[in-house]
Design an enzyme around this catalytic site. Structure first.
Site, PDB file in Angstrom:
ATOM      1  N   GLY A  36       0.808  -1.208   0.000  1.00 37.67           N
ATOM      2  CA  GLY A  36       0.000   0.000   0.000  1.00 37.67           C
ATOM      3  C   GLY A  36       0.840   1.257   0.000  1.00 37.67           C
ATOM      4  O   GLY A  36       0.399   2.304   0.461  1.00 37.67           O
ATOM      5  N   LYS A 139      17.956   7.289  -5.942  1.00 38.56           N
ATOM      6  CA  LYS A 139      18.296   6.274  -6.929  1.00 38.56           C
ATOM      7  C   LYS A 139      17.201   5.212  -7.043  1.00 38.56           C
ATOM      8  O   LYS A 139      16.734   4.900  -8.141  1.00 38.56           O
ATOM      9  CB  LYS A 139      19.623   5.613  -6.538  1.00 38.56           C
ATOM     10  CG  LYS A 139      20.195   4.756  -7.658  1.00 38.56           C
ATOM     11  CD  LYS A 139      21.256   3.807  -7.148  1.00 38.56           C
ATOM     12  CE  LYS A 139      22.648   4.368  -7.332  1.00 38.56           C
ATOM     13  NZ  LYS A 139      23.688   3.408  -6.920  1.00 38.56           N
ATOM     14  N   GLY A 208       4.645   7.335   0.101  1.00 39.02           N
ATOM     15  CA  GLY A 208       4.950   6.173  -0.735  1.00 39.02           C
ATOM     16  C   GLY A 208       4.825   6.492  -2.208  1.00 39.02           C
ATOM     17  O   GLY A 208       4.139   7.427  -2.610  1.00 39.02           O
ATOM     18  N   GLU A 211       2.667   2.924  -6.176  1.00 37.04           N
ATOM     19  CA  GLU A 211       1.607   2.884  -7.184  1.00 37.04           C
ATOM     20  C   GLU A 211       1.705   3.993  -8.217  1.00 37.04           C
ATOM     21  O   GLU A 211       1.423   3.780  -9.390  1.00 37.04           O
ATOM     22  CB  GLU A 211       0.226   2.964  -6.515  1.00 37.04           C
ATOM     23  CG  GLU A 211      -0.226   1.670  -5.883  1.00 37.04           C
ATOM     24  CD  GLU A 211       0.226   1.555  -4.439  1.00 37.04           C
ATOM     25  OE1 GLU A 211       0.841   2.511  -3.929  1.00 37.04           O
ATOM     26  OE2 GLU A 211      -0.025   0.513  -3.823  1.00 37.04           O
TER      27      GLU A 211
END
Ligand code: FES
Ligand code: FES
Lengths: 245, 197
Positions: A36, A139, A208, A211
């Site tokens: 997630g 990176k 995050g 996705e």
């Protein structure tokens, strides 16, 4: 056990960067699953919290042994006859969770070439921009965006699982019939990040980006195909048969 | 002719045993049939893997990939598809890259095999391994042993004239995490570094 150099660093970001490089640092992160796009936010925050706790534990030791708060950490431990110091800290989400959304964003620009006779689409250039707060590891973040983009080529143009409805099995359950992009399918890709900390999500300001590397990409390809051919293809993958009919 | 005579002799021995009920039960209970099968079905092979000589017997249906992983416990070489479609099992046989899942162990009699475990020089990484790390040429790492073996062969073959050529000659190795561009960067670095690979 955490090495002292983390404590000399001013930001949680650099502390984490050092932590992950240290073979001796042990992570006992539990309670969160990897997924997630939440691993960096949750585990990263826990590392941040334990670093902050460690910092104050050492400051306290220094004060108790009549040392300056700015004293060298090694000296503080030496004075207290301690070979190391251990701090365990449980880290939990705050109420910001309820008050703010914590989405990441991305935008993809795609150039395609559509063969006039055969209808074959080739993605020839990609520019992807990601906004997921602070970029902790430039990176690997870039690699993630590259992976999303080329994975998106497969999603948009070649990957389709075909089910035999009589028996409920996949007909093309092998790499010869189910086409994932290979090295030669990856065009020139320019990856950029906004790299601006999110002030609410966590002390690092990092969100995050698992996705967002992929989401939107196939839509960008479909739009590019529309620009090139005037055809709105609304089912993926955009295979030549759909363009020619 | 001789081989036929021997095998018919063997099978008549088996028939004789099989026709004796008491013996047959005992044979089954003690797994002796398995032992017999091993005796008859295994074929001797000699291989050199990572400069170490192995002399053993294998069933003719065993792929070299399975033999390496299951018998020699060299699990660096991965199995992605077992169909020759993904390249995860790429190793060098007499200096050439091949998909090991498509090669039976018995076909490699007397051959010199190099796997990912045999690439580094002790603790010193092979230049290609170092370049993969430097350029982040992997994410999950599953395809990586195959990619590195393929990349080394790609340089040795001289297929490094351009990015496009490298991409073409590295397209037999699928990477679901898509480290493709970084892999090409790694290969270019090794090529330009001029070290012998
Ligand atoms: S396992 Fe050999 S090519 Fe996929
Ligand atoms: S690194 Fe994950 S498949 Fe290549």
């Amino acid at each position: 056990m955490i090495n002292f150099q983390y404590l000399r660093t001013t930001t949680a970001k650099s502390a984490i960067a050092l932590l992950v490089k240290d073979k001796n640092a042990k992570f006992l992160a539990g309670g969160t699953s990897q997924g997630g796009s939440a691993t960096l936010s949750t585990v990263g925050s826990a590392v941040n919290d334990v670093c902050v706790a460690l910092k104050s534990a050492i400051a306290e030791l220094a004060a108790n042994s009549n040392m300056d708060a700015t004293a060298n950490f090694v000296d503080v431990l030496k004075k207290n006859n301690l070979p190391q110091i251990e701090v365990t800290k449980e880290s939990q989400g705050g109420k910001e969770r309820d008050n703010y959304s914590m989405y990441s964003f991305s935008i993809h620009f795609v150039q395609v070439k559509v063969h006039a006779l055969t209808g074959v689409v080739k993605v020839s250039k990609i520019v992807s921009v990601g906004d997921s707060g602070t970029i902790v590891s430039p990176k690997t973040a870039r690699s993630q965006m590259l992976g999303g983009a080329v994975g998106g080529i497969g999603m948009a143009l070649t990957e389709e699982s075909v089910i035999d409805h009589r028996y409920g099995r996949y007909i093309n359950n092998n790499f010869a019939d189910y086409h994932v992009p290979v090295n030669a399918d990856a065009p020139e890709i320019d990856v950029n990040f906004i790299n601006k900390p999110d002030p609410h999500i966590n002390p690092m300001g990092a969100k995050g980006m698992g996705e967002i590397a992929l989401i939107g990409f196939s839509a960008a390809v479909a739009n590019a195909v529309f620009n090139a051919t005037g055809k709105r293809i609304r089912t993926l993958p955009i295979t030549p048969d759909k363009i020619l009919t | 002719m001789i081989a036929g005579a021997i095998s018919s002799k063997k099978s008549s021995v088996i028939t004789a045993i099989a026709l004796t009920p008491g013996v047959a039960v005992k044979v089954a209970e003690s797994n002796a049939d398995e032992c017999f099968a091993q005796l008859f079905e295994k074929i001797p092979v000699k291989l050199t893997v990572n400069n170490k000589a192995y002399q053993t017997t294998v069933e003719p249906r065993v792929t070299l990939l399975d033999y390496l992983r299951e018998e020699l416990h060299l699990t660096g070489t991965k199995k992605g598809c077992d169909h020759g479609q993904c390249g995860a099992c790429t190793v060098h046989v007499d200096g050439q890259r091949i998909n090991f899942c498509l090669s039976l162990a018995v076909m490699n009699e007397g051959k010199k095999i190099t796997t990912i475990e045999g690439l580094a020089n002790g603790e010193t990484l092979h230049p290609m391994q170092a370049a993969f790390i430097k350029h982040d040429g992997f994410q999950c790492g599953y395809c990586t042993p195959g990619q590195i073996m393929s990349a080394v062969a790609c340089v040795r073959e001289g297929h490094t004239g351009s990015r496009a050529e490298i991409s073409e000659y590295m397209s037999g190795n699928i990477c679901r995490c898509v480290a493709y561009l970084n892999i090409v960067d790694a290969i270019i670095e090794v090529e330009e570094g001029g070290e012998t690979v």
